[in-house]
Structure formats: structure tokens, C-alpha cells
Write a protein that holds these residues in place. Structure first.
Motif, PDB file in Angstrom:
ATOM      1  N   LYS A  72      10.994   8.951   1.349  1.00 34.91           N
ATOM      2  CA  LYS A  72      11.623   7.633   1.471  1.00 34.91           C
ATOM      3  C   LYS A  72      11.798   7.252   2.942  1.00 34.91           C
ATOM      4  N   GLU A  73      12.269   8.235   3.732  1.00 36.79           N
ATOM      5  CA  GLU A  73      12.496   7.961   5.167  1.00 36.79           C
ATOM      6  C   GLU A  73      11.176   7.616   5.846  1.00 36.79           C
ATOM      7  N   TRP A  74      10.178   8.439   5.520  1.00 32.66           N
ATOM      8  CA  TRP A  74       8.874   8.213   6.145  1.00 32.66           C
ATOM      9  C   TRP A  74       8.262   6.902   5.628  1.00 32.66           C
ATOM     10  N   GLY A  75       8.515   6.612   4.359  1.00 32.96           N
ATOM     11  CA  GLY A  75       8.018   5.369   3.771  1.00 32.96           C
ATOM     12  C   GLY A  75       8.538   4.153   4.531  1.00 32.96           C
ATOM     13  N   ASN A  76       9.807   4.228   5.009  1.00 28.50           N
ATOM     14  CA  ASN A  76      10.361   3.123   5.804  1.00 28.50           C
ATOM     15  C   ASN A  76       9.588   2.962   7.109  1.00 28.50           C
ATOM     16  N   ARG A  77       9.210   4.111   7.688  1.00 30.60           N
ATOM     17  CA  ARG A  77       8.447   4.056   8.947  1.00 30.60           C
ATOM     18  C   ARG A  77       7.072   3.443   8.714  1.00 30.60           C
ATOM     19  N   LEU A  78       6.421   3.903   7.632  1.00 22.82           N
ATOM     20  CA  LEU A  78       5.093   3.360   7.343  1.00 22.82           C
ATOM     21  C   LEU A  78       5.204   1.861   7.076  1.00 22.82           C
ATOM     22  N   ASN A  79       6.267   1.471   6.384  1.00 21.79           N
ATOM     23  CA  ASN A  79       6.466   0.054   6.086  1.00 21.79           C
ATOM     24  C   ASN A  79       6.604  -0.758   7.381  1.00 21.79           C
ATOM     25  N   HIS A  80       7.338  -0.207   8.346  1.00 22.78           N
ATOM     26  CA  HIS A  80       7.502  -0.854   9.654  1.00 22.78           C
ATOM     27  C   HIS A  80       6.109  -1.115  10.263  1.00 22.78           C
ATOM     28  N   TYR A  81       5.277  -0.110  10.171  1.00 21.95           N
ATOM     29  CA  TYR A  81       3.910  -0.238  10.710  1.00 21.95           C
ATOM     30  C   TYR A  81       3.098  -1.283   9.931  1.00 21.95           C
ATOM     31  N   LEU A  82       3.157  -1.211   8.611  1.00 20.66           N
ATOM     32  CA  LEU A  82       2.343  -2.130   7.802  1.00 20.66           C
ATOM     33  C   LEU A  82       2.800  -3.583   7.969  1.00 20.66           C
ATOM     34  N   ILE A  83       4.119  -3.767   8.083  1.00 18.93           N
ATOM     35  CA  ILE A  83       4.650  -5.119   8.317  1.00 18.93           C
ATOM     36  C   ILE A  83       4.122  -5.644   9.667  1.00 18.93           C
ATOM     37  N   THR A  84       4.077  -4.757  10.666  1.00 20.19           N
ATOM     38  CA  THR A  84       3.556  -5.157  11.979  1.00 20.19           C
ATOM     39  C   THR A  84       2.092  -5.567  11.862  1.00 20.19           C
ATOM     40  N   MET A  85       1.308  -4.781  11.123  1.00 18.23           N
ATOM     41  CA  MET A  85      -0.106  -5.104  10.916  1.00 18.23           C
ATOM     42  C   MET A  85      -0.245  -6.447  10.196  1.00 18.23           C
ATOM     43  N   GLU A  86       0.632  -6.639   9.213  1.00 14.09           N
ATOM     44  CA  GLU A  86       0.562  -7.870   8.419  1.00 14.09           C
ATOM     45  C   GLU A  86       0.802  -9.101   9.293  1.00 14.09           C
ATOM     46  N   LYS A  87       1.794  -8.983  10.198  1.00  9.40           N
ATOM     47  CA  LYS A  87       2.125 -10.119  11.067  1.00  9.40           C
ATOM     48  C   LYS A  87       1.000 -10.430  12.044  1.00  9.40           C
ATOM     49  N   LEU A  88       0.208  -9.399  12.367  1.00 11.95           N
ATOM     50  CA  LEU A  88      -0.874  -9.611  13.354  1.00 11.95           C
ATOM     51  C   LEU A  88      -2.196 -10.036  12.721  1.00 11.95           C
ATOM     52  N   PHE A  89      -2.472  -9.521  11.514  1.00 13.47           N
ATOM     53  CA  PHE A  89      -3.819  -9.735  10.955  1.00 13.47           C
ATOM     54  C   PHE A  89      -3.841 -10.487   9.621  1.00 13.47           C
ATOM     55  N   TRP A  90      -2.728 -10.625   8.963  1.00 18.27           N
ATOM     56  CA  TRP A  90      -2.638 -11.300   7.669  1.00 18.27           C
ATOM     57  C   TRP A  90      -3.764 -10.899   6.725  1.00 18.27           C
ATOM     58  N   PRO A  91      -3.844  -9.596   6.439  1.00 21.34           N
ATOM     59  CA  PRO A  91      -4.895  -9.158   5.507  1.00 21.34           C
ATOM     60  C   PRO A  91      -4.622  -9.643   4.084  1.00 21.34           C
ATOM     61  N   ASP A  92      -5.671  -9.667   3.262  1.00 16.35           N
ATOM     62  CA  ASP A  92      -5.513 -10.006   1.840  1.00 16.35           C
ATOM     63  C   ASP A  92      -5.220  -8.762   1.018  1.00 16.35           C
ATOM     64  N   LEU A  93      -5.596  -7.612   1.586  1.00 12.81           N
ATOM     65  CA  LEU A  93      -5.386  -6.344   0.872  1.00 12.81           C
ATOM     66  C   LEU A  93      -5.241  -5.230   1.900  1.00 12.81           C
ATOM     67  N   ILE A  94      -4.327  -4.300   1.618  1.00 12.99           N
ATOM     68  CA  ILE A  94      -4.209  -3.099   2.458  1.00 12.99           C
ATOM     69  C   ILE A  94      -4.513  -1.895   1.564  1.00 12.99           C
ATOM     70  N   VAL A  95      -5.437  -1.049   2.006  1.00  6.29           N
ATOM     71  CA  VAL A  95      -5.809   0.155   1.245  1.00  6.29           C
ATOM     72  C   VAL A  95      -5.349   1.367   2.054  1.00  6.29           C
TER      73      VAL A  95
END
Ligand code: BGC
Length: 258
Positions: free
Chosen positions: A179-202
Motif C-alpha cells: 500500500k505504501e509503495w502503491g502510493n509512491r507509484l501513484n505519485h509517479y503515474l499521476i506525474t506522467m499523466e499530467k505530462l503526457f495524457w496517455p489513453d492507457l498505462i500498462v
């Protein structure tokens, strides 16, 4: 066509023969520990060992954890710095005596997922993130890859390099709960989303097998799915990349054996 696909990772070098028509493995998957020195010599000897164990004498594709520009390594985050500037494809070809084609590990994992896996029917922009010793990324737009994006090295708004904050190696080293690590990964994915606006993340790499454990922590608007090939995407994609390169070299190259 059958090609030996090899995925060079921070802890293991994994390989199997891949049927490129459907991305299925045509042999058992073998694994050798990545030598701790991770020098060009040590890694090429380990690759050679794998090739011998599989009794392989044909073309080889290698997914490698560095930016690879036309067969030359340009970065070395989790491998020996002496790789930088080395024509790795030629180097591994000389060691194995087989024609070796090398590309970034996340890029080839992305190729596998886009052709046969989770990104197969995706439209628009797809971001593949491989989670292991490092954080690897592959970015596709309309099915086309922008190679060597290296977005695991981006700095987050907490001042930390993403790979040093949210990789699987960090989860293990810091004994973080999913769960703790999941929050960190989420922080990263949210950052990616704000920069690239992907339609899908795999998500690929070892941690993708455990998505169910940290999925509740992921709050992106973008759908996040596990790689179909999980941590085998690198092996499959490496073979697909080699096939693509052989095709480019001309029909005669298809017959190349060593
Ligand atoms: C490397 C990338 C690689 C990723 C995953 C990073 O440290 O810079 O090239 O794709 O790790 O292995």
C-alpha cells in the motif's frame, strides 16, 4: 519465425525461444543471475552461458536496461558505467557468434504488449512502465514508439528521481508495504499523466504480477492495466525487435544463422 529473446535485468538475465508469429514461448524460460559487477565482459559471458544452455545458434534479440541508440548504449543507471558508448549489439554478437540486436528493455516490452498484449487494441497514446530494479518507460502514439524515453529518471515534485522513489528495488530495500509503495507509484503515474495524457498505462516487470495488491492506491484518470506478458514481455519483445531488424536488413538476413 523463432528467435531467442533475452531480457537483461538488474537481478536476472532471462531468455527463451519466442515464436514471433504469436509471441508465445517456444522453449522453457531460463534465468541466470545478473553478475554483480554488471560489466560488459561479465554480462556478455552470462548471455553466452544462456545461449549455450538453450543450444541456440540463430538470431538473438536483447532487451537492455539502458538507452540504446542504433546498437550503442548511451546510459548506465544500474549497470557498469563502462557500457556508455559501447556498441553493445556488436559486442554481444562477437561474444556469442550469433547476430544480436539490442534495444532498451522497456521499449521491447512495449513492442510485445502493443503487438500481442494489453495495448493491442489501444488507440492514441499508450505508456508502458516496467517496474523492477529501475523504472523503465516506453511511449507509443498511434502504435509508433518514441524510443529511449527514460522517464524513470524524471524528478518528481518531492525533489526525488522517480526511479529512486518508486521502483521495485526501493520497495524491497525500504521494506515498504504494497500500500505504501502503491502510493509512491501513484505519485509517479499521476506525474506522467499530467505530462503526457496517455489513453492507457500498462504496468510490466515483476511488480505487475501484484497489481491487485496496490491497485486501490492508483488514482489516475487513465486506465492502468497489467502487461499481458507480465515480466515476460521483455523476452517476447526482444525477439520481436530482432525480427523487425532482420526484416529491415532484407530477406536474405532471415536465413542468417551462426
Ligand atoms: C534505465 C532504463 C531502463 C530501466 C528499466 C533505468 O534505470 O535507465 O534504460 O529501461 O531502468 O530497466
Amino acid at each position: 519465425m523463432q528467435i531467442l529473446g533475452i531480457d537483461v535485468g538488474g537481478t536476472g538475465i532471462k531468455g527463451a525461444i519466442v515464436e514471433t508469429l504469436n509471441g508465445e514461448l517456444a522453449s522453457e524460460r531460463l534465468r541466470i543471475e545478473t553478475p554483480s559487477a554488471a560489466t560488459p565482459e561479465a554480462i556478455s559471458i552470462a548471455i553466452q552461458e544462456l545461449v549455450e544452455q538453450i543450444h541456440w545458434t540463430g538470431p538473438i534479440g536483447v532487451g537492455f536496461p539502458a538507452a540504446i541508440q542504433h546498437g550503442v548504449a548511451r546510459t548506465a543507471a544500474n549497470i557498469a558505467p563502462s557500457f556508455i558508448g559501447l556498441p553493445v549489439a556488436d559486442y554481444f554478437s562477437a561474444q556469442t557468434g550469433c547476430p544480436v540486436h539490442v534495444a532498451n528493455d522497456a521499449d521491447v516490452a512495449g513492442l510485445a504488449e502493443m503487438r500481442f498484449g494489453a495495448g493491442k487494441d489501444a488507440i492514441g497514446v499508450v505508456l508502458i512502465v516496467t517496474i523492477g530494479t529501475g523504472l523503465g518507460t516506453a511511449l507509443f502514439s498511434g502504435g509508433h514508439l518514441l524510443p529511449n524515453t527514460e522517464l524513470g529518471h524524471i524528478f518528481l515534485d518531492n525533489g526525488l528521481e522517480a526511479e529512486h522513489y518508486a521502483s521495485d528495488a526501493v520497495r524491497v530495500a525500504k521494506k515498504l508495504k504494497w500500500k505504501e509503495w502503491g502510493n509512491r507509484l501513484n505519485h509517479y503515474l499521476i506525474t506522467m499523466e499530467k505530462l503526457f495524457w496517455p489513453d492507457l498505462i500498462v504496468l510490466g516487470g515483476g511488480a505487475s504480477k501484484k497489481l491487485y495488491k496496490f491497485a486501490p492506491r492508483i488514482t489516475t484518470q487513465t486506465p492502468v492495466v497489467p502487461a499481458r506478458f507480465l515480466n515476460q514481455a521483455g523476452i517476447v519483445g526482444a525477439a520481436l525487435f530482432a525480427e523487425e531488424q532482420l526484416g529491415r536488413a532484407g530477406a536474405g538476413a532471415h536465413a542468417a544463422i551462426c
